[in-house]
Design a protein around this motif. Structure first.
Motif, PDB file in Angstrom:
ATOM      1  N   SER A 291     -27.471  -1.123  -2.417  1.00  0.00           N
ATOM      2  CA  SER A 291     -27.740   0.287  -2.700  1.00  0.00           C
ATOM      3  C   SER A 291     -28.780   0.437  -3.806  1.00  0.00           C
ATOM      4  O   SER A 291     -29.730   1.222  -3.685  1.00  0.00           O
ATOM      5  CB  SER A 291     -26.438   0.984  -3.104  1.00  0.00           C
TER       6      SER A 291
ATOM      7  N   HIS B 110     -12.518  -8.256  -1.625  1.00  0.00           N
ATOM      8  CA  HIS B 110     -12.848  -6.936  -2.169  1.00  0.00           C
ATOM      9  C   HIS B 110     -13.934  -7.022  -3.243  1.00  0.00           C
ATOM     10  O   HIS B 110     -14.805  -6.152  -3.334  1.00  0.00           O
ATOM     11  CB  HIS B 110     -11.593  -6.272  -2.735  1.00  0.00           C
TER      12      HIS B 110
ATOM     13  N   PHE C 167     -25.692   2.440   5.079  1.00  0.00           N
ATOM     14  CA  PHE C 167     -24.627   1.960   4.206  1.00  0.00           C
ATOM     15  C   PHE C 167     -23.235   2.240   4.756  1.00  0.00           C
ATOM     16  O   PHE C 167     -22.306   1.455   4.550  1.00  0.00           O
ATOM     17  CB  PHE C 167     -24.777   2.556   2.809  1.00  0.00           C
ATOM     18  N   SER C 168     -23.072   3.341   5.447  1.00  0.00           N
ATOM     19  CA  SER C 168     -21.752   3.623   6.017  1.00  0.00           C
ATOM     20  C   SER C 168     -21.406   2.608   7.095  1.00  0.00           C
ATOM     21  O   SER C 168     -20.251   2.172   7.211  1.00  0.00           O
ATOM     22  CB  SER C 168     -21.711   5.049   6.597  1.00  0.00           C
TER      23      SER C 168
ATOM     24  N   ASP D 295     -15.695  -4.014   5.642  1.00  0.00           N
ATOM     25  CA  ASP D 295     -14.272  -3.703   5.473  1.00  0.00           C
ATOM     26  C   ASP D 295     -13.442  -4.158   6.670  1.00  0.00           C
ATOM     27  O   ASP D 295     -12.301  -4.602   6.516  1.00  0.00           O
ATOM     28  CB  ASP D 295     -14.084  -2.195   5.261  1.00  0.00           C
TER      29      ASP D 295
ATOM     30  N   ILE E 258     -17.434  -7.697  -1.495  1.00  0.00           N
ATOM     31  CA  ILE E 258     -17.893  -6.506  -0.771  1.00  0.00           C
ATOM     32  C   ILE E 258     -18.394  -5.442  -1.743  1.00  0.00           C
ATOM     33  O   ILE E 258     -19.449  -4.831  -1.549  1.00  0.00           O
ATOM     34  CB  ILE E 258     -16.768  -5.950   0.117  1.00  0.00           C
ATOM     35  N   GLN E 259     -17.641  -5.241  -2.801  1.00  0.00           N
ATOM     36  CA  GLN E 259     -17.999  -4.237  -3.806  1.00  0.00           C
ATOM     37  C   GLN E 259     -19.363  -4.542  -4.433  1.00  0.00           C
ATOM     38  O   GLN E 259     -20.227  -3.660  -4.549  1.00  0.00           O
ATOM     39  CB  GLN E 259     -16.912  -4.229  -4.886  1.00  0.00           C
TER      40      GLN E 259
ATOM     41  N   LYS F 172     -20.780  -0.879   5.366  1.00  0.00           N
ATOM     42  CA  LYS F 172     -19.492  -0.847   4.666  1.00  0.00           C
ATOM     43  C   LYS F 172     -18.339  -0.969   5.660  1.00  0.00           C
ATOM     44  O   LYS F 172     -17.365  -1.700   5.426  1.00  0.00           O
ATOM     45  CB  LYS F 172     -19.350   0.439   3.858  1.00  0.00           C
ATOM     46  N   THR F 173     -18.467  -0.269   6.780  1.00  0.00           N
ATOM     47  CA  THR F 173     -17.433  -0.358   7.820  1.00  0.00           C
ATOM     48  C   THR F 173     -17.333  -1.780   8.358  1.00  0.00           C
ATOM     49  O   THR F 173     -16.231  -2.314   8.546  1.00  0.00           O
ATOM     50  CB  THR F 173     -17.742   0.615   8.971  1.00  0.00           C
TER      51      THR F 173
ATOM     52  N   LEU G 246     -22.434  -4.311  -1.769  1.00  0.00           N
ATOM     53  CA  LEU G 246     -22.817  -2.934  -1.466  1.00  0.00           C
ATOM     54  C   LEU G 246     -23.566  -2.298  -2.635  1.00  0.00           C
ATOM     55  O   LEU G 246     -24.543  -1.580  -2.437  1.00  0.00           O
ATOM     56  CB  LEU G 246     -21.570  -2.109  -1.113  1.00  0.00           C
ATOM     57  N   ARG G 247     -23.103  -2.568  -3.849  1.00  0.00           N
ATOM     58  CA  ARG G 247     -23.785  -2.024  -5.023  1.00  0.00           C
ATOM     59  C   ARG G 247     -25.194  -2.597  -5.152  1.00  0.00           C
ATOM     60  O   ARG G 247     -26.158  -1.879  -5.452  1.00  0.00           O
ATOM     61  CB  ARG G 247     -22.984  -2.331  -6.286  1.00  0.00           C
TER      62      ARG G 247
END
Length: 334
Positions: free
Chosen positions: A87, A76, A61-62, A69, A79-80, A65-66, A83-84
């Motif tokens: 996850s 935004h 996930f890191s 971004d 992306i939000q 996310k990178t 990712l949710r």
């Protein structure tokens, strides 16, 4: 049985090699280990060199996310939510249903790009594993309305066969706004809450639909916020998702027109991709210059971004094509 055979094999190897010198023995033992890795159905070595399906969730996930971004501009909200969604799905060892996301927005806003970033990170950037990423183009794969019954059967068989081979399969449907009405409902059984269907478990599969339908509604809301001197970051995502669901269900220019997937709430996330402003197109141009190996030229960046910002005709706030033609414009301008 495989473990027993392996144990016997490695017990017997030392007894077969006492007369060999240490170097030959090491070579033989190493070769035996490699051979065993290649024979094992899910070994790390076989999965590195050949095509195999890894049931383990490998999404970092890191890293994703990178990537999102750094490479996706002005999105935004998307992306939000993405990712949710990932996850939530990955946290469950055995999800009750597949993850189903529908991306909506004007062309060039990043829908295909985000889906490709998900695919790359889901399979550790390993090219062979892209066998488990399946792209469907409406124009290419479903061109004839008269063949819709054949397409339904083919689509069901394709999904059933590929999920049987790899539960963590990714299906990406492009040009949903051009898909024949009713076709996408043929996959409804695979998207619901089922333990298994005919012995096949679908809970780990991921489905992504790419839609231009709903883009005008998203732009209308974003423009209203801008004219009211409100930030696009303050647009309520839940309200926007609800409006999108209603919009594409009623829209005849949508593959989801009166779709049972919406009626039965089988689409988990309706994800809005906002129209891109001048500043976002500048970011796209800057990144494209870097990708093509050219130095940053602020005058050129401003010139291309300004030419692409054309909607509405009075305010010229958004790019009606997003960043779709940035690469070709940069190539022609250098």
């Amino acid at each position: 049985m495989k473990l027993l055979n392996a144990a016997v094999f490695f017990i017997l190897v030392p007894t077969l090699t006492p007369a060999l010198d240490p170097l030959s023995t090491s070579v033989l033992m190493g070769s035996a280990a490699v051979a065993w890795q290649l024979l094992s159905s899910q070994s790390w070595l076989k999965c590195s060199l050949l095509e195999c399906c890894n049931m383990k969730d490998t999404l970092n996930f890191s890293v994703i996310k990178t990537d999102l971004d750094r490479k996706v501009f002005g999105q935004h909200l998307a992306i939000q939510i993405v990712l949710r969604a990932l996850s939530t799905n990955m946290r469950s060892k055995r999800p009750r249903k597949p993850l189903v996301m529908s991306f909506h927005g004007w062309t060039g806003t990043g829908k295909s790009f985000v889906s490709s970033i998900i695919a790359e990170n889901l399979y550790r950037l390993s090219i062979p594993r892209r066998k488990f990423v399946h792209h469907f183009s409406t124009v290419l794969h479903f061109p004839h309305l008269s063949h819709i019954h054949l397409y339904k059967e083919q689509l069901q068989n394709w999904i059933r066969g590929n999920v049987s081979a790899c539960p963590r399969s990714l299906f990406i449907f492009a040009e949903m706004d051009q898909m024949p009405h009713g076709l996408i409902d043929s996959i409804m059984p695979f998207l619901g809450y089922h333990e298994e269907i005919d012995g096949v478990y679908y809970g780990k599969a991921i489905f992504i639909f790419l839609n231009n339908a709903g883009g005008d509604k998203i732009t209308e809301i974003a423009l209203d916020y801008w004219r009211s001197l409100k930030r696009r970051e303050d647009i309520p995502v839940k309200k926007l998702q609800s409006l999108l669901s209603e919009e594409i269900f009623r829209n005849r220019n949508s593959g989801f027109f009166h779709s049972q997937l919406i009626q039965k709430n089988l689409i988990d996330y309706f994800i809005p991709f906002l129209p891109l402003e001048y500043k976002h197109v500048r970011q796209c141009v800057r990144e494209e210059l870097r990708v093509q190996g050219h130095p940053e030229d602020e005058d050129l960046i401003a010139e291309i971004a300004l030419a692409m910002t054309d909607y509405p005709s009075e305010e010229r706030l958004y790019s009606s094509k997003g960043c779709k033609t940035v690469a070709s414009r940069v190539a022609l301008s250098i």
